[in-house]
Design an enzyme around this catalytic site. Structure first.
Site, mmCIF file in Angstrom:
data_model
loop_
_atom_site.group_PDB
_atom_site.id
_atom_site.type_symbol
_atom_site.label_atom_id
_atom_site.label_comp_id
_atom_site.label_asym_id
_atom_site.label_seq_id
_atom_site.Cartn_x
_atom_site.Cartn_y
_atom_site.Cartn_z
ATOM 1 C CB CYS A 1 41.250 -26.347 -57.624
ATOM 2 S SG CYS A 1 41.357 -24.812 -56.731
ATOM 3 C CB CYS B 1 48.772 -20.019 -39.917
ATOM 4 S SG CYS B 1 49.941 -18.769 -40.683
#
Length: 384
Positions: free
Chosen positions: A78, A335
């Protein structure tokens, strides 16, 4: 001299960007995905560049003391998580180290003031929104570095209600929607929406509501320590993640929540009308490009200025305008510590060009994204 497909042994010294470990072979830097500091590895060279190489692990000869078996069965295939092979204290330590290293390089200053990093209250099942793909009769996430869908019925970092919804989804019911966001609304009910990349529609919200509570609490606490500000200016305000608690904490102060996105402004105004609290009467949502607002709004040196831009950081115009005058309090929340460092270096240079000085009160990391290489960083600044 290294060549593609060469097999070598290296020891990983530290973590680097994108969750890759950094080792050296004959003084050449080599980046290795899914490695850990202290690992002794046998690797094969997969990419050669001018100043570095990349390699994949063939064999873990001696594992790092901080290496663990990733609990997710999709890990490595993933494209989401890239730190699950590290124990959680090591994840936070390595991410904090990367932030310090980057900011010291950008600001050309050692021993920057850092407060202790804040770990996430939950290290799994914390995400309140996930983007999934519906392609070739499969629902799931993209495989690592591909657009091929990996079928997934349970994501270990998504909140439980999202996983319950995901497990029941049927591809035929979603056609022709190929990209969807599942999210928890303010009532913690699962909703879904079609994501159109062409329109680049933004529905930003903090993905980790548990850690977001800690972040908001620190912001409000800082505002309470500085009661002499004229007004609160929340730039890149979104739907009011910080604007609402700041307005409630300071009901007699004007709060300007500045945001370009129509969707987020409308959501903020909807929440404000729904709340209907008298102490929110001085909260004003302003739809505008941030640089245009800063240019036209007469900022006072005493204003409490909050910056919370997207990953791309602030536009240079915003930094130029903020750096051209005295500022008692700028709180920059990011972020992406690389764009944070870039912006702070520009802010420092801009202030110096105006005969002023940028001072850093402190930096602090908040782990908003456990199991990944991302982290939230707060910078408390002033210009004098």
């Amino acid at each position: 001299m290294l060549n593609l497909n060469d097999q070598i042994e290296i020891t990983i010294e530290k973590m680097a960007n994108e969750g890759k470990g950094l080792g050296r072979f004959n003084n050449q830097i080599i980046f290795v995905p899914y490695s850990a500091p202290g690992d002794r590895l046998k690797v094969t060279i997969t990419k050669l560049a001018k100043n570095f190489a990349e390699a994949n692990i063939i064999e873990i000869i001696n594992p790092s003391a901080n290496r663990i078996t990733a609990p997710c069965p999709y890990y490595g295939e993933c494209g989401g998580c890239n730190f699950q092979h590290l124990d959680y204290p090591s994840q936070l330590e390595q991410k904090t180290f990367l932030v310090k290293e980057a900011l010291e390089n950008f600001l050309k200053q050692k021993d920057l003031p850092f407060k202790n990093s804040i770990p996430s209250p939950k290290i799994f099942n914390y995400r309140n929104r996930i983007q999934i793909h519906n392609k070739n009769n499969q629902i799931g996430f993209y495989k690592r570095k591909t657009h091929e869908v990996l079928p997934i019925k349970n994501c270990m970092i998504a909140e439980d209600p999202l996983n319950e919804h995901l497990s029941k989804m049927v591809p035929s019911e979603l056609a022709p929607m190929d990209k969807l966001e599942l999210y928890l609304d303010t009532s913690l009910q699962v909703q879904q929406r079609f994501i159109d990349n062409k329109k680049n529609t933004s529905f930003f919200s903090q993905v980790n509501r548990f850690q977001n509570s800690n972040l908001v609490a620190v912001v409000v606490d800082l505002s309470n320590k500085n009661q002499n500000f004229s007004s609160i200016v929340d730039l890149y305000a979104g739907a009011g993640n910080f604007s609402f608690p700041l307005s409630e904490a300071h009901p007699n102060k004007k709060v300007f929540a500045v945001e370009l996105s129509t969707d987020l402004i409308n959501e903020g105004r909807r929440l404000q009308s729904k709340t209907a609290k008298p102490r929110l009467e001085k909260l004003h949502f302003v739809q505008s490009p941030v640089e245009l607002f800063v240019q036209n709004f007469k900022l006072d040196s005493n204003d409490f200025i909050l910056l919370d831009p997207p990953r791309t950081g602030c536009s240079p115009e915003v930094i130029y305008l903020l750096g051209a005058a005295k500022r008692n309090q700028i709180l920059y929340i990011s972020c992406n510590y690389l764009t944070l460092g870039r912006d702070l270096a520009l802010l420092k240079n801009t202030a110096q060009n105006w005969g002023l000085n940028l001072s850093v009160d402190f930096f602090q990391c908040f782990d908003m994204f456990p199991q990944t290489d991302h982290i939230e960083v707060m910078a408390s600044l002033s210009i004098s």
